[in-house]
Design a protein around this motif. Structure first.
Motif, PDB file in Angstrom:
ATOM      1  N   THR A  23     -21.904  21.298  -7.280  1.00 50.73           N
ATOM      2  CA  THR A  23     -20.669  22.062  -7.487  1.00 50.73           C
ATOM      3  C   THR A  23     -19.764  21.462  -8.554  1.00 50.73           C
ATOM      4  O   THR A  23     -18.899  22.150  -9.102  1.00 50.73           O
ATOM      5  CB  THR A  23     -19.855  22.124  -6.177  1.00 50.73           C
ATOM      6  N   ALA A  25     -17.593  19.175  -7.784  1.00 46.85           N
ATOM      7  CA  ALA A  25     -16.383  18.700  -7.098  1.00 46.85           C
ATOM      8  C   ALA A  25     -16.251  17.187  -7.277  1.00 46.85           C
ATOM      9  O   ALA A  25     -17.224  16.448  -7.114  1.00 46.85           O
ATOM     10  CB  ALA A  25     -16.459  19.037  -5.614  1.00 46.85           C
ATOM     11  N   ARG A 420     -21.243  16.253 -15.720  1.00 46.36           N
ATOM     12  CA  ARG A 420     -22.045  17.490 -15.730  1.00 46.36           C
ATOM     13  C   ARG A 420     -23.307  17.295 -16.571  1.00 46.36           C
ATOM     14  O   ARG A 420     -24.386  17.781 -16.218  1.00 46.36           O
ATOM     15  CB  ARG A 420     -21.189  18.638 -16.287  1.00 46.36           C
ATOM     16  N   TRP A 441     -21.309  24.582 -12.839  1.00 46.99           N
ATOM     17  CA  TRP A 441     -20.222  23.990 -12.053  1.00 46.99           C
ATOM     18  C   TRP A 441     -19.004  24.911 -12.026  1.00 46.99           C
ATOM     19  O   TRP A 441     -18.810  25.726 -12.933  1.00 46.99           O
ATOM     20  CB  TRP A 441     -19.822  22.635 -12.636  1.00 46.99           C
ATOM     21  N   GLN A 442     -18.188  24.742 -10.989  1.00 46.85           N
ATOM     22  CA  GLN A 442     -16.957  25.549 -10.895  1.00 46.85           C
ATOM     23  C   GLN A 442     -16.039  25.224 -12.070  1.00 46.85           C
ATOM     24  O   GLN A 442     -15.942  24.075 -12.494  1.00 46.85           O
ATOM     25  CB  GLN A 442     -16.243  25.272  -9.571  1.00 46.85           C
ATOM     26  N   GLY A 443     -15.405  26.252 -12.611  1.00 45.22           N
ATOM     27  CA  GLY A 443     -14.546  26.056 -13.783  1.00 45.22           C
ATOM     28  C   GLY A 443     -13.247  25.347 -13.434  1.00 45.22           C
ATOM     29  O   GLY A 443     -12.930  25.110 -12.260  1.00 45.22           O
ATOM     30  N   ALA A 445      -9.465  24.701 -12.591  1.00 49.14           N
ATOM     31  CA  ALA A 445      -8.338  25.434 -11.993  1.00 49.14           C
ATOM     32  C   ALA A 445      -7.278  25.604 -13.068  1.00 49.14           C
ATOM     33  O   ALA A 445      -6.964  24.662 -13.797  1.00 49.14           O
ATOM     34  CB  ALA A 445      -7.785  24.657 -10.811  1.00 49.14           C
TER      35      ALA A 445
END
Length: 479
Positions: A23, A25, A420, A441-443, A445
């Motif tokens: 993810t 995170a 990453r 991966w999550q972008g 915020a």
């Protein structure tokens, strides 16, 4: 599935993030300043290792399967034939090398010749220019120089136990001034032109390839420069541009093709994914805001922003061309800033404050237009830097840039990008990831700002700025 680490060795500190492989995170992080006073032009690379060791203390890397390295760009580490440093690393913009940059431009036959050869024109900070300075100023050290590495190359090599094979990546290589993003190859003749003799150069490996494995079995990915790592950590792709607000400014965008620009305004870099990262730099961004705050007797940029918000778009006709240090985009190295549109009603502090913000953003809008004019698609713009948080910037940027503006929350994007990359190389080595597709991966915020109904007003302000620029510096953007 596992955890990976990203290590960012910036000019001042080392920051490490440990991330979930799937993810992205951030699970834990470490930080340590380099044991160096101020920002000298010469730094012993051992300082980077010392802060790396301190940042990784307390078992931070326990359980980590792979590490990616991001590091400051333009740091040249000259090694002798035995792998020892010939002299301290030459880092940063290094104004000592300005004469060397002009020498090199002339030696190859002008700006166009360099743009065609490697996609950029030598600047004082680039490794190729530092080589010319070394040859002219420290000929004995130049003669002993047998191998050329940059900061992230050197750190990867150290982590791997100084193997015979030395590697780099496309992103880092593209900033040297002796590797071409367009051809994907080195120009050893330009090293010879600068240094006076041949030197060994690191092997350029692919974005998802591993540089090697440590004796303990830890995979080390290719590594890359800070700019490329931050872009990768932000998760930008085609259609995205990044505007960085430092003392100077830069605009970069992801593009499928290399851009050769004979004017030298575009620096044609490679990114950390196999794509290209054309960059346009302005010499004046936040320094124009700081100068205006000082002129108005204000203590900080927040106060300047509050004052600017009391004015209206267009600052009652007041236009600031923010070329306080000369300018690179457009190429006006010896000019000064201009304040135009002075009328009795415009001579108020709040209008000057507003004109400073609009002038800075319009200057960066000019840089964006250089890329747009070469076919680079810009649908949304990521705005980076502490000044991106200022209300006056957020109020004006979407309409002046004519696009959606994304203001990411502050985070260690270069370190996240390095992590990453490590996850990608690990996945490829295990057969779970495609070497052409990085882990999704999550972008970042972020706050998203739309131009909305202000677009027409913003474009009128922009036109007011362009008119003053053309009157003051006619034809400045003709290549």
């Amino acid at each position: 599935m596992g955890i990976v680490a990203g290590l960012d060795s910036s000019p001042d500190f080392t920051r490490i993030v440990v991330c979930d492989t799937d993810t992205g995170a951030v699970l834990r992080q470490g930080y340590a300043p380099h044991p160096v006073e101020g920002r000298p032009s010469d730094v012993d690379p051992q300082a980077w290792l010392l802060s790396l060791g301190e940042a990784a203390g307390g078992g931070l890397l326990e359980g980590v399967q792979a590490i990616g390295v991001s590091a400051q760009q333009n740091a040249l580490v000259p090694l002798d034939a035995q792998g020892a440093t010939v002299r301290p690393a030459m880092v940063g913009g290094d104004k000592r090398a300005q004469v060397a940059a002009a020498d090199l431009v002339d030696a190859l036959g002008g700006r166009e010749a360099w743009a065609q050869a490697v996609g950029c024109v030598p600047q004082a900070g680039q490794p190729v220019t530092k080589l010319r300075w070394l040859a002219r100023t420290e000929p004995e050290n130049a003669a002993r120089t047998a191998v050329l590495l940059q900061a992230h190359d050197w750190l990867v090599w150290q982590l791997l136990g100084r193997p015979v094979r030395r590697t780099t990546d496309r992103g880092g290589a593209s900033g040297t001034g002796y590797w071409s993003a367009a051809t994907g190859g080195y120009r050893p003749d330009l090293v010879e032109l600068a240094l006076g003799h041949h030197a060994m150069l690191p092997e350029v490996i692919g974005p998802s390839e591993a540089a090697g494995t440590t004796p303990e079995g830890l995979l080390i990915s290719a590594g890359t420069g800070e700019t490329m790592a931050a872009a990768f950590g932000l998760g930008i792709g085609v259609g995205d541009a990044v505007v960085s607000l430092g003392a100077s400014g830069s605009v970069m965008a992801v593009h499928p093709e290399p851009l050769l620009d004979n004017s030298g305004m575009i620096t044609s870099l490679a990114d950390a994914t196999g794509m290209h990262l054309p960059v346009v730099t302005t010499l004046n961004a936040v320094r124009a805001l700081r100068g205006t705050a000082e002129l108005l007797g204000l203590p900080d940029l927040e106060s300047l922003s509050d004052l600017a918000m009391k004015s209206t778009p267009g600052a009652h006709g007041l236009v600031l061309l923010p070329y306080l240090e000369g300018e690179r985009t457009p190429n006006l190295p010896h000019t000064a800033g201009t304040l135009a549109g002075l009328r009795r009603e415009s001579m108020k502090p709040e209008h000057l404050a507003r004109a400073a913000f609009e002038g800075m953003l319009c200057g960066l809008g000019d840089a964006l237009d250089v890329l747009r004019g070469r076919g680079v698609e810009v649908r949304r713009i990521f705005l980076l830097g502490a000044a991106a948080e200022l209300p006056a910037v957020q109020a004006a940027a979407p309409s002046l840039f004519g696009a959606q503006v994304v203001v990411p929350q502050p985070a260690d994007y270069a370190a996240i990008g390095a992590a990453r990359q490590a996850a990608w190389a690990l996945g490829v080595s295990q057969g779970t990831l495609d070497p052409r597709t990085p882990p999704p991966w999550q972008g970042a915020a972020a706050q998203v700002l739309e131009p909305g109904e202000e677009l027409a007003v913003g474009q009128a302000v922009r036109q007011q700025y362009v008119s003053v620029r053309e009157q003051t510096h006619p034809g400045a953007f003709r290549s």
